[in-house]
Design a protein around this motif. Structure first.
Motif: not given
Length: 529
Positions: A102-110, A132-142
């Protein structure tokens, strides 16, 4: 065409729903179910979007809305979809959903912090208008780091509003309004950015085609018809992001300011060029109307905070009393009886938007001295409402600074605009005239307009607005004396919110939410002098 009704399907942060409209813009049937997003075990900040469970929920509300309207499946001439932004779905080669957030997923902090330290986040904001806080680039890297098996199987991606249309048609696409919330878009071209995919080390082949909102993208398949109660072959039209479709439903155009009050509150302005804030406070996305863009300041969970108050305090009271009174009616009555400033109670339920360093305070209420038990709940509810208005005013001031324009009239739509009190507080805090439309849920209305246009039932977006638009229900003028009082109260709120946010930064308390990828600098001074 003989069809006179369209369906709008909406996946919001807190619920999924369907609304059936006729071609004059009257909602003739609706259904809604609330949902929550499951925390990921062992993954701080991680929230999953359950496509199986939530897909079944969407099917139920579509069927229930058709029944509520007293219509048959073949009476629905077209369907379109809208959703929260940022959340996206990955599919395998067979088109089956593999993973979604969802929009508020915050797993990809690191991972977001690494992108920031490498200077990639600044590049993303310059081109895509978002951090990049809540968008695709960081989540893809996670996913690359922790779930490479998912990325190895992934062949398609789509945003959440795309996912609902994909379930109906088995086609893959996105549109600029919701696709741009991925932070992988080029705002200027309204297309995927090859440069950002390369810069972020992501596979460009996974991105679907881009079509403008209102484009026919497919038809309801037999399988999806059996699940949802729609007729086989019903046209499915590209919709878009919830806030932009709310503005579309209001008929808003470049040069106008609008406050959309749902789970989150968005103070928005529309422009005919992509306006990107050099200080990286508000963000910019493509609007649903071609040739327009939207810049917004987001009030984090402004509307959702009152839902927390409802569930934690007011629902138990009504349940114990055996009352059939609506909880929000009781909230409004008690908050209306509370004085301006809520007898010193400050709700730390959000801080003004700073895209690259959006530190939230701990959820709490400060300053209950002197509150008697019979007054405490009313002051608590009023404090939440005042915080929502203070956030909106902070964002309005920033947007006026960016656009070099004063917005004397603001339209206020969404569920938070339903009562009398909250719109009046917004008027008094901002010092601006507030217009409230008859139809508060204009996201679904904008979605329905697109469905009618894409299916050829109406000629254009402008024609759809002329036929289906909701008139203004009321004009709310600010009270000059209350406006003066609120200036000092807002300054006090800003000081308290800043102090609470700093306590969270020092790990003394847990913040409501801590964004991935925030810069390691002191918190931006949120006080507006």
């Amino acid at each position: 065409m003989s069809h006179r009704h369209v369906a709008a399907i909406d996946a919001g942060t807190g619920s999924g729903r369907c609304v059936i409209y006729d071609l004059t813009g009257v909602a003739v049937g609706s259904a809604q179910e609330e949902w929550t997003h499951s925390a990921v075990e062992g993954v701080p900040g991680g929230l999953d979007f359950d496509t199986r469970q939530n897909g079944a929920l969407i099917d139920r509300v579509v069927a229930a809305a058709i029944r509520d309207a007293g219509l048959g499946a073949t009476d629905i001439g077209a369907v379109s979809t809208t959703s929260m932004r940022e959340g996206f779905v990955l599919y395998d080669a067979n088109g089956e959903a593999l993973w979604a957030c969802p929009n508020i997923d915050g797993r990809a902090r690191v991972q977001a912090e690494r992108l920031t330290q490498a200077g990639i986040s600044e590049d993303v904001f310059r081109i895509a208008g978002d951090w990049v806080s809540l968008t695709a680039p960081a989540r893809y890297h996670w996913l690359k780091e922790f779930r490479p098996d998912i990325l190895e199987r992934a062949r398609y991606m789509g945003m959440l509003s795309d996912w609902m249309a994909t379930r109906l048609t088995r086609t893959f696409f996105t549109n600029p309004s919701v696709g741009s919330s991925s932070a992988l878009f080029d705002l200027n071209t309204r297309q995927w950015s090859d440069h950002l995919f390369e810069r972020c080390g992501l596979d460009r082949a996974i991105a679907p085609q881009v079509v403008e909102a209102g484009t026919l993208i497919g038809h309801v398949t037999p399988e999806s018809a059996s699940r949802s109660g729609l007729a086989v072959g019903t046209p499915v039209i590209a919709g878009g992001a919830d806030t932009q479709l709310a503005l579309l439903g209001l008929g808003r155009k470049a040069g106008q300011a609008t406050l959309v009050g749902g789970s989150f509150w968005q103070m928005t302005v529309l422009t005919d060029y992509p306006l990107v804030d050099p200080s990286r406070a508000p963000r910019t996305l493509c609007h649903a109307r071609p040739g327009e863009w939207m810049t917004e300041g987001i009030g984090f969970l402004s509307g959702y905070a009152l839902r927390w108050v409802r569930d934690a305090y007011f629902e138990p009271i009504l349940s114990a009393a055996g009352s059939d009174l609506e909880a929000f009616d009781l909230i409004e009555a008690m908050a209306s009886a509370a004085p301006i400033g809520a007898m010193g109670v400050v709700a730390t339920t959000g801080a003004p938007m700073q895209s690259d360093n959006w530190r939230q305070p701990p959820l709490g209420f400060i300053g209950f001295d002197g509150n008697t038990p019979e007054h405490a709940l009313g002051n608590l509810a009023r404090a939440v409402m005042e915080t929502g208005a203070f956030l909106a005013n902070s964002h309005l001031q920033k947007l006026e600074e960016l656009t070099h324009q004063r917005y004397d009239t603001i339209q206020f739509a969404g569920g938070s605009a339903r009562g009398a009190l909250w719109p009046q507080i917004v008027a008094d805090v901002t010092g601006r005239e507030i217009e409230v439309p008859v139809e508060k849920e204009t996201t679904a209305l904008g979605c329905a307009m697109l469905a009618a246009v894409g299916a050829g039932m109406l000629d254009s977006i402008d024609a759809a607005f002329a036929a289906m638009a909701s008139p203004i229900e009321r004009h709310i003028n600010p009270d000059p004396e209350r406006n003066k009082l609120y200036r000092d109260i807002q300054n006090n709120w800003a000081d308290v919110t800043m102090a609470a946010s700093r306590m969270a930064e020092c790990d003394l308390f847990e913040p409501i939410w801590q964004p991935p990828g925030a810069k390691f600098t002191s918190m931006t001074d949120i006080r507006k002098v």
